[in-house]
Design an enzyme around this catalytic site. Structure first.
Site, PDB file in Angstrom:
ATOM      1  N   THR A  49     -10.439  25.743 -38.510  1.00 23.54           N
ATOM      2  CA  THR A  49     -11.126  24.998 -39.564  1.00 23.54           C
ATOM      3  C   THR A  49     -12.613  25.311 -39.479  1.00 23.54           C
ATOM      4  O   THR A  49     -13.044  26.124 -38.659  1.00 23.54           O
ATOM      5  CB  THR A  49     -10.912  23.481 -39.393  1.00 23.54           C
ATOM      6  N   CYS A  50     -13.411  24.628 -40.302  1.00 20.53           N
ATOM      7  CA  CYS A  50     -14.847  24.888 -40.277  1.00 20.53           C
ATOM      8  C   CYS A  50     -15.490  24.423 -38.973  1.00 20.53           C
ATOM      9  O   CYS A  50     -16.542  24.930 -38.582  1.00 20.53           O
ATOM     10  CB  CYS A  50     -15.532  24.215 -41.462  1.00 20.53           C
ATOM     11  N   SER A 109     -13.218  14.725 -34.139  1.00 20.48           N
ATOM     12  CA  SER A 109     -13.897  15.316 -35.292  1.00 20.48           C
ATOM     13  C   SER A 109     -15.381  14.982 -35.280  1.00 20.48           C
ATOM     14  O   SER A 109     -15.810  13.991 -34.679  1.00 20.48           O
ATOM     15  CB  SER A 109     -13.281  14.800 -36.597  1.00 20.48           C
ATOM     16  N   GLN A 120      -4.524  19.633 -41.748  1.00 24.54           N
ATOM     17  CA  GLN A 120      -4.729  21.000 -41.257  1.00 24.54           C
ATOM     18  C   GLN A 120      -3.840  21.294 -40.051  1.00 24.54           C
ATOM     19  O   GLN A 120      -3.270  22.390 -39.937  1.00 24.54           O
ATOM     20  CB  GLN A 120      -6.210  21.197 -40.917  1.00 24.54           C
ATOM     21  N   GLY A 191     -11.978  25.044 -53.541  1.00 25.08           N
ATOM     22  CA  GLY A 191     -10.991  24.688 -52.527  1.00 25.08           C
ATOM     23  C   GLY A 191     -11.058  23.213 -52.173  1.00 25.08           C
ATOM     24  O   GLY A 191     -11.701  22.411 -52.860  1.00 25.08           O
ATOM     25  N   MET A 193     -12.524  21.598 -49.612  1.00 28.60           N
ATOM     26  CA  MET A 193     -13.842  21.086 -49.249  1.00 28.60           C
ATOM     27  C   MET A 193     -14.701  20.876 -50.491  1.00 28.60           C
ATOM     28  O   MET A 193     -15.404  19.872 -50.627  1.00 28.60           O
ATOM     29  CB  MET A 193     -14.524  22.049 -48.282  1.00 28.60           C
ATOM     30  N   GLY A 194     -14.657  21.849 -51.415  1.00 29.94           N
ATOM     31  CA  GLY A 194     -15.429  21.730 -52.641  1.00 29.94           C
ATOM     32  C   GLY A 194     -14.989  20.540 -53.474  1.00 29.94           C
ATOM     33  O   GLY A 194     -15.816  19.798 -54.015  1.00 29.94           O
TER      34      GLY A 194
END
Length: 443
Positions: A49-50, A109, A120, A191, A193-194
């Site tokens: 993930t990010c 997180s 995820q 996506g 997140m956006g």
């Protein structure tokens, strides 16, 4: 067998390094297949993930497993092991199990209690299942982990004050601009997140929204939900002229906005500032843009300050979830310890059924005139006798498997019944076969 986690995350590595170790969604299947063929690796799930790239693995030896997983990461991303090693956190056995539970529940997180990581983890596990990278242990562990994470969020209030990184980006914008009603917002990337960012912006009053994406139809679908406008990425420079706030999360492998591009845009903005938040990993926006006078750039690591604002309240709920995790770990470890008794029980059943089969053959020789129906009835009842006789010994064997000194006790059990089972009761030495992997209910 041992459970191992090798992790690079926002705690151990800056975004500049994390983006070097980010698996693209399209390559995860190949990556897990490649890792599965590494020495010592018996099962694996890769989560990227990010904020983290983590490899969860069942290995036959900890030392060998650690080395070959590090080597896999270095080879895959064309780096030296020495470059990668300083940024890695390694969790083993109980620590690895606890880490997986904490990550999936959102306790590890950047925004404690966020739920995006649950989806995820679940997606990564299901993909690993599809490529046959999981087996007996991870099928059970991940099932328990996902189930507990859902229960943790429904039985506590941790989600009420939790924020996603996307929401943190919006909060930062609100602190700078105050009322977002008259701000022109530009979203790069259609996506998850956006869309999360756009959802939070809309909830905060933003109504002048433009969505841009390489695939225009995706941008149009997302923009329509929030009464915004969609534009192709080819019009990016013009869109930057109009924007007050930019939130970018495209997943591109190269900078979408370069310093050269932004320098040209600034000349035409007449001194109007542009607030830019880059929540993509790898980053979408050239960090050198922050040197420009009218551009104020924040990346995913800069959001930590916003996240801390609600942290204290969420940590109280996190303590409740940690207690739930500890209870669930006891259940999983109890289940894990019973794996060593599986070959023993199978051997006991096989021996009993062999005796029943020999008895039926002897009976048919001595009473040759038995009808097929009579043979079937006799066979059914003799098997019923066997099942009744085995019920208590099997129950005792399972109880012995979770007691201290299980190996010696189960070895004595095997001797009493004259069973030939290698390393009875030793979970770490049980042959790792997917042939007897139980089916996993839908998550």
């Amino acid at each position: 067998m041992h459970i191992l986690v090798v992790s690079v995350n926002y705690r151990t590595a800056p975004v500049e390094f994390r983006e070097k170790l980010t698996f693209q969604a399209a390559e995860l299947e190949q990556a897990m297949n490649t890792l599965q063929n590494q020495k010592s690796v018996l099962e694996n799930v890769i989560v990227s993930t990010c904020n983290r790239t983590e490899i969860y693995a069942v290995v036959d030896q900890l030392h060998t497993g650690r080395y070959y997983i590090k080597k896999f990461l270095a080879d895959w991303f064309q780096l030296e092991i020495e470059e990668v090693a300083p940024y890695l956190s390694i969790f083993e056995q109980d620590g690895a199990i606890d880490h997986l539970f904490r990550v999936t529940c959102g306790l590890d997180s950047m925004v404690v209690g966020e739920t995006q990581i649950l989806g995820q983890i679940k997606d990564s596990f299901l993909e690993a299942q599809q490529v046959k990278a999981t087996g007996t242990i991870f099928n059970e562990l991940f099932k328990q982990v996902v189930t507990l994470a859902k229960r943790a969020h429904s039985e506590t209030t941790i989600g009420e004050s939790a924020m996603s990184v996307s929401y943190a980006a919006v909060e930062l914008g609100k602190k700078i601009f105050g009322d977002l009603t008259d701000c022109h917002v530009l979203i790069l990337g259609a996506g998850k997140m956006g869309e999360l960012a756009l959802q939070n912006l809309y909830g905060s009053g933003a109504r002048k929204v433009t969505v841009m994406n390489r695939t225009l139809t995706k941008a149009e679908v997302m923009a329509e939900k929030y009464m915004g406008h969609a534009k192709p990425l080819s019009e990016l420079q013009c869109a930057l002229l109009e924007a007050d706030i930019l939130i970018s999360s495209t997943g591109a492998s190269e900078y979408v906005i370069t310093k050269e591009m932004m320098t040209k845009v600034e000349r035409m903005r007449s001194g109007r500032p542009l607030f830019m938040v880059d929540i993509a990993v790898p980053r979408d926006i050239d960090p050198a843009i922050d040197e420009l006078e009218g551009s104020f750039l924040y990346d995913i690591d800069d959001l930590q300050g916003v996240v801390e604002a609600n942290r204290a309240e969420r940590l109280k709920e996190a303590e409740k979830i940690q207690f739930m995790i500890e209870e669930e770990m006891v259940l999983f470890k109890t289940w894990l310890s019973t794996l060593g008794v599986v070959p023993l029980i199978s051997a006991l059943r096989d021996k009993a059924l062999a005796i029943q089969s020999d008895t039926m053959e002897s009976l048919e020789r001595k009473i040759p005139n038995l009808s097929d129906r009579e043979k079937k009835v006799i066979s059914k009842h003799t098997k019923s006798i066997i099942n009744q006789l085995l019920k208590d010994p099997i129950l005792v064997a399972k109880e012995l498997a979770v007691e201290e000194g299980a190996g010696e006790k189960l070895a004595l059990f095997a001797k009493i019944f004259d069973l030939e089972v290698e390393e009875a009761g030793n979970t770490e030495e049980v042959e790792h076969k997917r042939a007897w992997t139980p089916s996993v209910p839908s998550l």
